[in-house]
Scaffold this motif. Structure first.
Motif, short mmCIF file in Angstrom:
data_model
loop_
_atom_site.label_atom_id
_atom_site.label_comp_id
_atom_site.label_asym_id
_atom_site.label_seq_id
_atom_site.Cartn_x
_atom_site.Cartn_y
_atom_site.Cartn_z
N LEU A 77 0.82 -1.21 0.00
CA LEU A 77 0.00 0.00 0.00
C LEU A 77 0.86 1.26 0.00
N ALA A 78 2.03 1.20 0.63
CA ALA A 78 2.90 2.37 0.69
C ALA A 78 3.38 2.79 -0.70
N VAL A 79 3.62 1.83 -1.58
CA VAL A 79 4.17 2.15 -2.90
C VAL A 79 3.21 3.02 -3.72
N PRO A 80 1.94 2.64 -3.92
CA PRO A 80 1.05 3.54 -4.67
C PRO A 80 0.77 4.85 -3.94
N VAL A 81 0.76 4.83 -2.61
CA VAL A 81 0.59 6.09 -1.88
C VAL A 81 1.76 7.03 -2.15
N LEU A 82 2.97 6.49 -2.18
CA LEU A 82 4.14 7.30 -2.51
C LEU A 82 4.05 7.84 -3.94
N ALA A 83 3.48 7.06 -4.84
CA ALA A 83 3.28 7.55 -6.21
C ALA A 83 2.33 8.74 -6.23
N LEU A 84 1.26 8.66 -5.45
CA LEU A 84 0.32 9.78 -5.37
C LEU A 84 0.96 11.00 -4.72
N VAL A 85 1.82 10.77 -3.73
CA VAL A 85 2.56 11.87 -3.12
C VAL A 85 3.43 12.56 -4.16
N ALA A 86 4.13 11.76 -4.97
CA ALA A 86 4.99 12.32 -6.01
C ALA A 86 4.17 13.13 -7.02
#
Length: 212
Positions: A77-86
Motif C-alpha cells: 500500500l505504501a508504494v502507490p501512496v508514494l506515487a500519489l505523493v509524487a
C-alpha cells in the motif's frame, strides 16, 4: 553517460515496483483502520518532499517519511501512496517530471523497500519484542534505509552522470538520522496508543508471553 541514463534507471526501478505492489491489491486494506493514516500521508507528506523548494538556495533539508509509511501501511500500500505523493509534488512544486521521478524513487520506493528487507531480517533473527520493533525497525531501520537509499542514489549519479561524491555521504548520513528520530518517535507513540495504524505491528506477535 548523462541524465537520460539515470532517468531510465529510475524508471526501471519505479515501474516494476508499482506493478508488483498493485498486483497485491493493496486497496483492500483501506476498508479498515489504515484509511486514516493513508489520508494523513497524502495530506502531509507532499509538504515534506516540497520543503527543499521553499528553503534558501544551497540549504537542502530533505525528509523521506517512506520508512514510517511502510511500517504503517505495509509495502504494497505504501508504494502507490508514494506515487500519489509524487504526483502532488509535481503538481504543486516547481520541479519537472524527471526530478519528481527521482524523488519518488530515492526518497520513496528505495527506502521503503530497504525498510521492508531490514524488517524481514529482524523478524528472522531477533526475538519478537516491542523494543526490537520500535528501536530496530522504527529508529535504526529508518536510518539505515534512508542512508542506504541516499548512498545508492549518489553511486548511481556518479556512475551514470559523473557527479562527485564530495561530502554528500556525510550529509546523507546526518539527514537520515532526522528521519530516524521522527519515525522512531511516531512508532513508539502508535505502538502505545494506536497500534491499529501500524500494518506491520501485531499484538499477538509482540505482546504474547514467551513460550517455554
Amino acid at each position: 553517460m548523462d541524465g537520460e541514463a539515470l532517468f531510465w534507471l529510475e524508471l526501471a526501478l519505479a515501474l516494476p515496483a508499482l506493478v508488483a505492489a498493485l498486483a497485491l491489491k493493496p486497496w483492500r486494506m483501506l476498508h479498515g483502520p489504515l484509511l486514516t493514516p493513508t489520508l494523513a500521508a497524502l495530506a502531509l507528506l507532499p509538504w515534506f518532499w516540497l520543503l527543499p523548494q521553499q528553503l534558501p538556495q544551497g540549504l537542502q533539508v530533505q525528509l523521506s517519511g517512506a520508512s514510517l509509511l511502510a511500517l504503517m501501511l505495509g509495502w504494497p500500500l505504501a508504494v502507490p501512496v508514494l506515487a500519489l505523493v509524487a504526483l502532488q509534488v509535481w503538481a504543486l512544486g516547481q520541479h519537472d517530471a524527471q526530478t519528481v521521478l527521482s524523488q519518488w524513487v530515492w526518497l520513496g520506493l528505495v527506502p521503503a523497500t530497504l525498510a521492508l528487507g531490514w524488517g524481514a531480517l529482524l523478524r528472522r533473527w531477533l526475538p519478537a519484542h516491542p523494543f526490537i520493533y520500535t528501536l530496530g525497525r522504527g529508529f535504526i531501520g529508518t536510518a539505515l534505509a534512508v542512508f542506504g537509499a541516499g548512498l545508492l542514489q549518489e553511486l548511481a549519479q556518479r556512475w551514470l552522470v559523473g557527479a562527485s561524491l564530495d561530502d554528500a555521504l556525510v550529509a546523507r548520513w546526518l539527514m537520515a538520522w532526522g528521519d530516524a528520530f521522527l519515525t522512531g518517535m511516531f512508532c513508539a507513540i502508535f505502538v502505545a496508543f494506536a497500534p491499529q495504524w501500524l500494518a506491520t505491528w501485531s499484538d499477538q506477535r509482540y505482546l504474547s508471553p514467551p513460550s517455554d
